[in-house]
Design a protein around this motif. Structure first.
Motif, PDB file in Angstrom:
ATOM      1  N   ASN A  20      56.562  89.826  72.707  1.00  0.00           N
ATOM      2  CA  ASN A  20      56.599  91.002  73.429  1.00  0.00           C
ATOM      3  C   ASN A  20      55.473  92.133  72.497  1.00  0.00           C
TER       4      ASN A  20
ATOM      5  N   ALA B 299      59.983  86.581  71.461  1.00  0.00           N
ATOM      6  CA  ALA B 299      61.063  86.998  72.590  1.00  0.00           C
ATOM      7  C   ALA B 299      62.199  86.113  72.442  1.00  0.00           C
TER       8      ALA B 299
ATOM      9  N   GLU C 166      53.537  90.646  77.630  1.00  0.00           N
ATOM     10  CA  GLU C 166      53.965  89.652  76.930  1.00  0.00           C
ATOM     11  C   GLU C 166      52.890  88.556  76.689  1.00  0.00           C
TER      12      GLU C 166
END
Length: 223
Positions: A4, A134, A212
């Protein structure tokens, strides 16, 4: 692996602080025939060096600086040619050996300032960003990982994406990342700053503020 990413800031700079060390200033003042170079106070190094440089023709000054920094990589003929080409072109962007771009940028900008614009003005981009895995990730955040992860947040017109599309979006090893990104520093937990040439990444080419990023790395093989 996925990260992220939040782009905190992106800006254009014309100088990279602390590239030239006090030892470099003293050495260069001597090379430019400045008397008693070792007696100059550090706060006066830049001003005195500019004065010393401008006693020389621009191409001669370029040759001295190129020889000082890059004689281990360039021969005399290459340095002669480059010292003249630098007055016309942004060699720090155009030279085919990208591992020399960082040094060439800093040489160019020193000459640009000393001669009040007789040399082209090259620019760099500095980006501060937050990058959080993540999933659990205990490895080192490398330049390769950063560039691959930034792929989704950069315009398709960007030259890195156009020249290295496979390396950016697949698990192909991206060796050039080490020299495309000049600096990568983790300033605090999960927050990083990168510096690269504006040629490689213009701040306006960063189109994602938060996204992302996916990084595909080749599996390491051990013989």
């Amino acid at each position: 692996m996925k990260f992220n990413i939040i782009i905190n800031s992106a800006s254009t700079i014309e100088e990279i602080k602390n590239y030239w060390k006090n030892e470099d200033y003293t050495n260069l003042l001597e090379l430019f025939n400045f008397p008693d170079a070792n007696t100059i106070k550090p706060e006066s190094f830049g001003e005195m060096l500019f004065m010393a440089i401008t006693d020389f023709e621009p191409n001669e000054a370029a040759k001295i600086l190129l020889t000082y920094k890059l004689s281990a990589f360039l021969n005399e003929g290459q340095i002669d040619q480059m010292s003249n080409d630098m007055l016309l072109d942004k060699i720090s962007e155009e030279y085919p050996e990208i591992e020399l771009h960082y040094d060439l940028f800093n040489i160019n900008q020193l000459l640009f300032k000393a001669y009040n614009g007789k040399f082209p003005n090259a620019k760099a981009t500095i980006v501060n960003f937050t990058m959080i895995a993540a999933d659990k990730f205990d490895g080192e955040i490398t330049k390769e990982i950063v560039l691959k992860s930034l792929d989704r947040g950069i315009s398709d017109s960007n030259i890195i994406k156009r020249l290295f599309s496979e390396q950016m979006s697949t698990d192909l090893h991206f060796e050039e990342a080490e020299n495309i990104l000049w600096k990568l520093e983790e300033t605090k937990d999960n927050e990083f700053t990168l510096i690269t040439s504006e040629y490689w990444l213009n701040k306006d080419e960063i189109i994602g503020a938060e996204f992302e990023g996916e990084c595909l790395l080749a599996e390491s093989t051990e013989g």
